[in-house]
Scaffold this motif. Sequence first.
Motif, mmCIF file in Angstrom:
data_model
loop_
_atom_site.group_PDB
_atom_site.id
_atom_site.type_symbol
_atom_site.label_atom_id
_atom_site.label_comp_id
_atom_site.label_asym_id
_atom_site.label_seq_id
_atom_site.Cartn_x
_atom_site.Cartn_y
_atom_site.Cartn_z
ATOM 1 N N UNK A 127 0.820 -1.224 0.000
ATOM 2 C CA UNK A 127 0.000 0.000 0.000
ATOM 3 C C UNK A 127 0.849 1.266 0.000
ATOM 4 N N UNK A 128 2.150 1.137 0.237
ATOM 5 C CA UNK A 128 3.000 2.335 0.267
ATOM 6 C C UNK A 128 3.559 2.695 -1.099
ATOM 7 N N UNK A 129 3.301 1.835 -2.104
ATOM 8 C CA UNK A 129 3.976 1.977 -3.397
ATOM 9 C C UNK A 129 4.012 3.416 -3.914
ATOM 10 N N UNK A 130 2.911 4.132 -3.849
ATOM 11 C CA UNK A 130 2.888 5.473 -4.447
ATOM 12 C C UNK A 130 3.047 6.589 -3.429
ATOM 13 N N UNK A 131 3.507 6.254 -2.227
ATOM 14 C CA UNK A 131 3.716 7.300 -1.218
ATOM 15 C C UNK A 131 5.131 7.854 -1.345
ATOM 16 N N UNK A 132 5.293 9.121 -0.952
ATOM 17 C CA UNK A 132 6.628 9.718 -0.961
ATOM 18 C C UNK A 132 7.378 9.297 0.300
ATOM 19 N N UNK A 133 8.669 8.933 0.164
ATOM 20 C CA UNK A 133 9.416 8.512 1.354
ATOM 21 C C UNK A 133 9.550 9.631 2.389
#
Lengths: 230, 258
Positions: A127-133
Amino acid sequence: MLEIKDLTVEYADGKRAVDGIRFTLGAGENAALIGANGAGKTTLLHALVGVLEAKTGVVAVDGVTLVKKSLCTIRKNVGLVFQNPDDQLFMPDIFEDVAFGPRNLGLAEDEVKTRVDAALETLGIAQLARRSPLKLSGGEKRLSAIAAVLAMEPQYLLFDEPTAFLDPRARRGLAEMLSVLPQGKLIATHQLDFAAQTCSRVLLLQDGKLVADGGIALLGDKRLLESAGL
Amino acid sequence: MSNIHGSLGELHALDALAAGRTTVHRLHPLAKLCSALIFILAVVSFGRYDFLPLTPYLFYPFILMALAEIPYGILLKRVLVALPFCLFAGLSNVFFDRETAFTLGSVTISYGVLSLLTILLKMYLSVMAALLLVATTPFVELTAQLRRLRVPMQFVTVFEMTYRYAGVLLLETRSMGMAYALRSGGKRALEMRHMGSFVGGLLLRGFDRAERIHAAMRCRGYSLRTVPRAPRPLRGADVWALAAIVTASAVLRFVRLF
Ligand SMILES: Nc1ncnc2c1ncn2[C@@H]1O[C@H](COP(=O)(O)OP(=O)(O)OP(=O)(O)O)[C@@H](O)[C@H]1O
Ligand SMILES: [Mg+2]
């Protein structure tokens, strides 16, 4: 097999942070690298992938000796998860970051995607794939950094304090995951219980020297650990 | 230090746009790079008073923005950044070049004003073309394309590093600022006498971080010498888009409508 022979690393100011270390790590073997703050764990791990240059000594991975020319091969086979995940994540989103390594390996885009998805899946962070680090919690960043290294599919994994920033549940999850992964692992940690859960062997560092190398029974030797500053 | 979050958002706003999936986004990076370059060359090759002949070029940013579904505001804000420099360059003309060019009703337009307007329009068009390129092409693909074109690697590296470290430096500023504020005994702003060590510390930390990030990149196979593979060969659509833009730019350049 990961072979380290008489490895010595010095910093520019003359500080000898790793001093004549010698051991081998078998394929699929899990060893904990323990030692007090400043014992030289990070320095050793960095020297194993050529981020720091050894002053003397030899590092060899499955028969390939670490020299400038073999850096590429070595880094393909040995993945390092940095102590601070902020140092490792630099792309606009997690997917891109995890894809960074496989792309550098020259893989085709669908193969890259397969690897990224698999790595994210393994760590349970699809679910984190498109989140900014830049906008993740410490633990999420840690898992993303591990995924980034896993996607390279190395033969050996080096972890520098993998439990830092993780809550107890994430820590248990990580311990389980590490015991499932087939690669040989060298895990630098202060957390003795985590070492006991994940490793069958313990390497104890003190002032840059390897002072003990044995089974996890070593973790029960209070006097030895105390004398090493733990 | 709260505005740093804002700046970070800014920095990555174009990245977010570049992740889009429209027709324009899907074009080959080579086609987009070449069309932007040719467009910019055509625009800057116009004479200093060629305001009117330049106006048809406005088709490019507007059509592209519509096709790529890019909100106008985001790019406009960035174009405005370049405005002061151009105003500075163009204003002196207004004073020195007072001869009348033409009159609009009762307003006389001097050659100076005309050249100022031309400079502004050229600036607007070329900056928009560059921004649109960045907003429709993921950064990695763009630099990969530059390397495939054998652009000197020093140049590409500087480009890549600036882009990555801008974010790093902002984050370092934030965490140092926070650490400072928490122990500064309630003072809100940075005191002048701490400024030197703060900025010095920031630079050192920036270098340090940059070095570790670079090490992490190399650990995952980043190397300047490897030329990245093309994502896919050029397709019909890429060639058509490129041809359309080149033809339009050339026709407008040589066939004067005004
Ligand atoms: N860039 C540097 N220049 C000089 N000395 C350094 C540098 N980095 C680390 N050291 C020193 O080298 C020694 C080993 O450091 P290292 O980071 O390897 O320790 P560590 O075992 O990873 O400690 P920790 O558990 O705190 O992470 C320390 O004494 C440290 O002060
Ligand atoms: Mg360390």
